[in-house]
Write a protein that holds these residues in place. Structure first.
Motif, PDB file in Angstrom:
ATOM      1  N   GLY A 132       1.437   0.624  -1.981  1.00 25.28           N
ATOM      2  CA  GLY A 132       0.317   0.173  -1.164  1.00 25.28           C
ATOM      3  C   GLY A 132      -0.435   1.322  -0.521  1.00 25.28           C
ATOM      4  O   GLY A 132      -1.672   1.353  -0.524  1.00 25.28           O
ATOM      5  N   LEU A 133       0.292   2.283   0.020  1.00 24.92           N
ATOM      6  CA  LEU A 133      -0.353   3.417   0.672  1.00 24.92           C
ATOM      7  C   LEU A 133      -1.079   4.301  -0.342  1.00 24.92           C
ATOM      8  O   LEU A 133      -2.228   4.702  -0.109  1.00 24.92           O
ATOM      9  CB  LEU A 133       0.679   4.241   1.445  1.00 24.92           C
ATOM     10  CG  LEU A 133       1.287   3.539   2.670  1.00 24.92           C
ATOM     11  CD1 LEU A 133       2.445   4.367   3.230  1.00 24.92           C
ATOM     12  CD2 LEU A 133       0.232   3.283   3.727  1.00 24.92           C
ATOM     13  N   ARG A 136      -4.238   2.619  -1.521  1.00 26.99           N
ATOM     14  CA  ARG A 136      -5.345   2.744  -0.561  1.00 26.99           C
ATOM     15  C   ARG A 136      -6.016   4.102  -0.657  1.00 26.99           C
ATOM     16  O   ARG A 136      -7.242   4.198  -0.601  1.00 26.99           O
ATOM     17  CB  ARG A 136      -4.844   2.493   0.863  1.00 26.99           C
ATOM     18  CG  ARG A 136      -4.711   1.013   1.147  1.00 26.99           C
ATOM     19  CD  ARG A 136      -4.295   0.659   2.546  1.00 26.99           C
ATOM     20  NE  ARG A 136      -4.706   1.552   3.606  1.00 26.99           N
ATOM     21  CZ  ARG A 136      -4.036   1.693   4.752  1.00 26.99           C
ATOM     22  NH1 ARG A 136      -2.937   0.999   4.966  1.00 26.99           N
ATOM     23  NH2 ARG A 136      -4.475   2.503   5.681  1.00 26.99           N
ATOM     24  N   LEU A 139      -8.161   4.024  -3.827  1.00 25.93           N
ATOM     25  CA  LEU A 139      -9.352   3.191  -3.654  1.00 25.93           C
ATOM     26  C   LEU A 139     -10.356   3.837  -2.698  1.00 25.93           C
ATOM     27  O   LEU A 139     -11.561   3.833  -2.970  1.00 25.93           O
ATOM     28  CB  LEU A 139      -8.961   1.801  -3.146  1.00 25.93           C
ATOM     29  CG  LEU A 139      -8.253   0.908  -4.156  1.00 25.93           C
ATOM     30  CD1 LEU A 139      -7.771  -0.378  -3.478  1.00 25.93           C
ATOM     31  CD2 LEU A 139      -9.146   0.592  -5.335  1.00 25.93           C
ATOM     32  N   ASP A 140      -9.857   4.390  -1.606  1.00 24.80           N
ATOM     33  CA  ASP A 140     -10.747   5.043  -0.638  1.00 24.80           C
ATOM     34  C   ASP A 140     -11.498   6.214  -1.258  1.00 24.80           C
ATOM     35  O   ASP A 140     -12.606   6.536  -0.847  1.00 24.80           O
ATOM     36  CB  ASP A 140      -9.962   5.538   0.577  1.00 24.80           C
ATOM     37  CG  ASP A 140      -9.467   4.412   1.477  1.00 24.80           C
ATOM     38  OD1 ASP A 140      -9.904   3.255   1.282  1.00 24.80           O
ATOM     39  OD2 ASP A 140      -8.632   4.692   2.359  1.00 24.80           O
TER      40      ASP A 140
END
Length: 160
Positions: A132-133, A136, A139-140
């Motif tokens: 998950g981290l 992110r 994606l960021d």
């Protein structure tokens, strides 16, 4: 060196060192399949669909001359082919040949197997948190999809 007093590695060092770790696994897997790491990356990207040369260069982060050489070598080895672009008669798209498709599937499965073993010491919850981290961060930073999720597999990608 590179560690805090509590024995933890900082985020910068952890990301950089994890890149080296994954690249080493990727290179080892590619060598066993008679590929360069760049050819392995190219095959994995093309598993999803054919790409135009400009688009492929952007996804792989390669200059036009480097990409042309990589595609030429891979084409000579029977792993991919150039085909006309249906939207632009002046352009070509790069697609896997049946031989390249089979090699890509095998290479992809083996590379996924090896990379999945890297966080062996993590619990299922820790693995989910890590995914998950990292997801992110990717994606960021708008990182293009260059490697399918193992559960998506090659057959799912070919339905596109």
């Amino acid at each position: 060196m590179g560690k805090h007093d509590d024995g933890q590695i900082g985020v910068v060092a952890a990301l950089v060192r994890s890149t080296f770790l994954v690249n080493a696994v990727y290179a080892e897997s590619a060598q066993e399949y008679g590929l360069t790491p760049q050819q392995g990356q190219l095959l994995c990207v093309l598993m999803a669909r054919p790409y135009g040369m400009g688009e492929l260069g952007a996804v792989l982060g390669l200059a036009k001359s480097s990409l042309t050489g990589l595609v030429d070598r891979s084409e000579r080895n029977g792993l991919l082919r150039r085909e006309p672009d249906p939207q632009d008669a002046r352009a070509v798209r790069v697609a896997l040949t049946p031989r390249g498709d089979g090699l890509a599937e095998d290479f992809y499965a083996e590379t996924c197997r090896r990379i999945d073993k890297l966080p062996v010491g993590l619990s299922a919850a820790e693995r989910a948190t890590l995914a998950g981290l990292l997801g992110r961060v990717l994606l960021d930073n708008e990182v293009p999809v260059v490697f399918l999720e193992p559960d998506e597999g090659a057959s799912t990608a070919r339905k596109n």
